[in-house]
Design an enzyme around this catalytic site. Structure first.
Site, PDB file in Angstrom:
ATOM      1  N   ASP A 127      37.885  29.845  45.846  1.00 56.45           N
ATOM      2  CA  ASP A 127      39.019  30.666  45.424  1.00 56.45           C
ATOM      3  C   ASP A 127      39.225  31.857  46.363  1.00 56.45           C
ATOM      4  O   ASP A 127      39.039  33.011  45.984  1.00 56.45           O
ATOM      5  CB  ASP A 127      38.838  31.135  43.982  1.00 56.45           C
ATOM      6  CG  ASP A 127      39.029  30.003  42.990  1.00 56.45           C
ATOM      7  OD1 ASP A 127      39.954  30.080  42.182  1.00 56.45           O
ATOM      8  OD2 ASP A 127      38.247  29.032  43.053  1.00 56.45           O
TER       9      ASP A 127
ATOM     10  N   ASP B 200      38.861  28.696  34.650  1.00 61.13           N
ATOM     11  CA  ASP B 200      38.203  27.481  35.107  1.00 61.13           C
ATOM     12  C   ASP B 200      36.820  27.756  35.697  1.00 61.13           C
ATOM     13  O   ASP B 200      36.105  26.816  36.069  1.00 61.13           O
ATOM     14  CB  ASP B 200      39.078  26.726  36.128  1.00 61.13           C
ATOM     15  CG  ASP B 200      39.489  27.564  37.317  1.00 61.13           C
ATOM     16  OD1 ASP B 200      39.542  28.799  37.199  1.00 61.13           O
ATOM     17  OD2 ASP B 200      39.777  26.978  38.384  1.00 61.13           O
ATOM     18  N   HIS B 201      36.418  29.031  35.744  1.00 56.56           N
ATOM     19  CA  HIS B 201      35.098  29.384  36.265  1.00 56.56           C
ATOM     20  C   HIS B 201      34.175  29.974  35.201  1.00 56.56           C
ATOM     21  O   HIS B 201      32.985  30.142  35.463  1.00 56.56           O
ATOM     22  CB  HIS B 201      35.247  30.363  37.431  1.00 56.56           C
ATOM     23  CG  HIS B 201      35.923  29.752  38.622  1.00 56.56           C
ATOM     24  ND1 HIS B 201      35.239  29.324  39.735  1.00 56.56           N
ATOM     25  CD2 HIS B 201      37.231  29.468  38.853  1.00 56.56           C
ATOM     26  CE1 HIS B 201      36.103  28.814  40.609  1.00 56.56           C
ATOM     27  NE2 HIS B 201      37.310  28.879  40.086  1.00 56.56           N
TER      28      HIS B 201
ATOM     29  N   HIS C 236      38.482  33.905  36.316  1.00 60.18           N
ATOM     30  CA  HIS C 236      39.509  32.954  35.892  1.00 60.18           C
ATOM     31  C   HIS C 236      38.871  31.902  34.988  1.00 60.18           C
ATOM     32  O   HIS C 236      37.691  31.546  35.140  1.00 60.18           O
ATOM     33  CB  HIS C 236      40.159  32.301  37.115  1.00 60.18           C
ATOM     34  CG  HIS C 236      41.214  33.176  37.744  1.00 60.18           C
ATOM     35  ND1 HIS C 236      41.742  32.939  38.998  1.00 60.18           N
ATOM     36  CD2 HIS C 236      41.848  34.290  37.277  1.00 60.18           C
ATOM     37  CE1 HIS C 236      42.654  33.867  39.276  1.00 60.18           C
ATOM     38  NE2 HIS C 236      42.733  34.684  38.254  1.00 60.18           N
TER      39      HIS C 236
ATOM     40  N   HIS D 179      40.991  36.747  46.948  1.00 65.16           N
ATOM     41  CA  HIS D 179      41.712  35.936  45.971  1.00 65.16           C
ATOM     42  C   HIS D 179      42.694  36.856  45.237  1.00 65.16           C
ATOM     43  O   HIS D 179      42.885  38.015  45.599  1.00 65.16           O
ATOM     44  CB  HIS D 179      40.710  35.277  45.018  1.00 65.16           C
ATOM     45  CG  HIS D 179      41.293  34.212  44.145  1.00 65.16           C
ATOM     46  ND1 HIS D 179      42.227  33.290  44.596  1.00 65.16           N
ATOM     47  CD2 HIS D 179      41.083  33.901  42.835  1.00 65.16           C
ATOM     48  CE1 HIS D 179      42.560  32.485  43.612  1.00 65.16           C
ATOM     49  NE2 HIS D 179      41.885  32.834  42.530  1.00 65.16           N
TER      50      HIS D 179
END
Length: 303
Positions: A206, A65-66, A63, A138
C-alpha cells in the site's frame, strides 16, 4: 532459520482462493504477524501453524483489509488460554482503531502492549531479532517492515587469549552477553570475529515507490512487495490511489539488490497475476507471484 509464510495476497477484498494480504514468520520459538485482514486465522490454520506463538503483530496501516481479522484472531488466541502479553506495532492512531474493533472481542485474557510509530524510521529489538519500521507513501500513515536476524562472528580462541579473557567467561560471551569477573568487564567483541551475514525479510504494501523502500530493503533475502496492478494500462490508477504496479516493485527490488521478490496485494480485478510476470522479470529476473500460503525457509550461509 527463519520460516516465512505469505498467508494471503488479495488487496481490498478476499476472493475465493485468495485471502487478504498477511505475512507470518517464525524464528526461535517466536512468531511475528504483519497485517491481519479478514480470514487471516483461517489461513494460519490451513498452513498448520500455531496462533498461540504469535508474540508480535505489526500493522502497516489501519485500512479495513489489513486489520479486520484482528477480533477473530485475538479471540481465538484467548480461547486457547493464552495469557502472555502481545505486542502490537503500527502507525499513530492504531491503538484507537484496534480498541474500537475489540468492542466485539471483550475480555481478552492477555494484555496488548501498543507501540505507535511516529518517526520516519524505527528500529526495535524484540524476541532476538530487529524490526526496522519505515514510513511509506499511501493515502493514510503507513509503514513497511524489515525483520532482521543478526548473526555474531565466530568464536576466536586466539583473540580471547590475547585479550586475557578467562575461560569460564567464554561461553556467555559467545552468547553475546557481557561478563564481569573479579571486577573486570569482558565484552563479546573481545572473543568474537567479524559479524557474519544474517537473514533479512522486508514486507511493504500500500504505497507508491519511494527511495526509502529500496534503502530499507537493501540486501534482503526476501522482499515481499505490493503489486496491485500488473496491466500496463493501470499505471495511472496506481499513481492516483497510491499503489504500485508489478514493474515498479521490480525496479525497487533491482535497486535494493534483494535475492528474491514476491509480489502481493493484487487488485480483485487482476484475476491472473502470472500473465504479467514477464514484464517484471525483464527488470528483476527473480520475481515471483505470491499466492496463498507461499512458504520459504531461510537459513544462514554455511561459513
Amino acid at each position: 532459520m527463519l520460516d516465512v509464510c505469505l498467508l494471503g495476497t488479495s488487496g481490498m477484498m478476499p476472493l475465493p482462493g485468495r485471502a487478504l494480504t498477511a505475512l507470518m514468520t517464525r524464528f526461535n520459538g517466536s512468531s511475528l504477524l504483519i497485517d491481519c485482514g479478514e480470514g487471516t486465522q483461517v489461513s494460519i490454520r490451513e498452513q498448520g501453524w500455531s496462533m498461540h506463538d504469535i508474540d508480535t503483530i505489526c500493522i502497516t496501516h489501519t485500512h479495513g483489509d489489513h486489520v479486520s481479522g484482528l477480533p477473530g484472531l485475538l479471540l481465538s488466541m484467548g480461547n486457547a488460554e493464552r495469557t502472555k502479553p502481545l505486542t502490537m506495532i503500527g502507525p499513530k492512531g492504531m491503538k484507537r482503531v484496534v480498541e474500537s474493533l475489540l468492542v466485539i472481542a471483550p475480555g481478552l485474557p492477555f494484555e496488548i502492549r501498543y507501540q505507535e510509530l511516529t518517526e520516519k524510521v524505527h528500529n526495535i529489538m524484540i524476541y532476538g531479532y530487529e524490526l526496522a519500521a519505515f514510513r511509506v507513501k499511501h493515502t493514510v500513515p503507513c509503514y513497511g517492515y524489515s525483520q532482521i536476524i543478526h548473526r555474531a562472528g565466530r568464536f576466536d580462541v586466539e583473540k580471547a587469549k590475547q585479550n586475557q579473557v578467562p575461560v569460564p567467561a567464554w561461553n556467555r560471551l559467545q552468547k553475546n552477553e557481557t561478563v564481569t569477573m573479579e571486577g573486570v568487564e569482558y565484552t563479546p567483541d573481545m572473543v568474537l570475529g567479524a559479524p557474519r551475514k544474517g537473514l533479512k525479510v522486508t514486507y511493504c504494501t500500500d504505497t507508491r515507490p519511494v527511495p526509502e523502500i529500496a534503502q530499507m530493503a537493501k540486501g534482503s533475502d526476501l522482499f515481499i512487495c505490493e503489486g496491485m496492478y500488473g496491466e500496463p494500462e493501470m499505471a495511472a490508477k496506481a499513481r492516483e490511489n497510491r499503489h504500485m504496479t508489478f514493474t515498479e516493485a521490480a525496479e525497487l527490488a533491482k535497486e535494493a539488490g534483494v535475492a528474491e521478490l514476491w509480489l502481493t496485494h493484487f487488485s480483485p480485478s487482476l484475476v491472473r497475476p502470472d500473465l504479467y510476470i514477464k514484464e517484471a522479470r525483464d527488470i528483476f529476473p527473480y520475481t515471483k507471484p505470491g499466492k496463498n500460503r507461499k512458504t520459504r525457509t531461510l537459513v544462514f550461509d554455511k561459513d
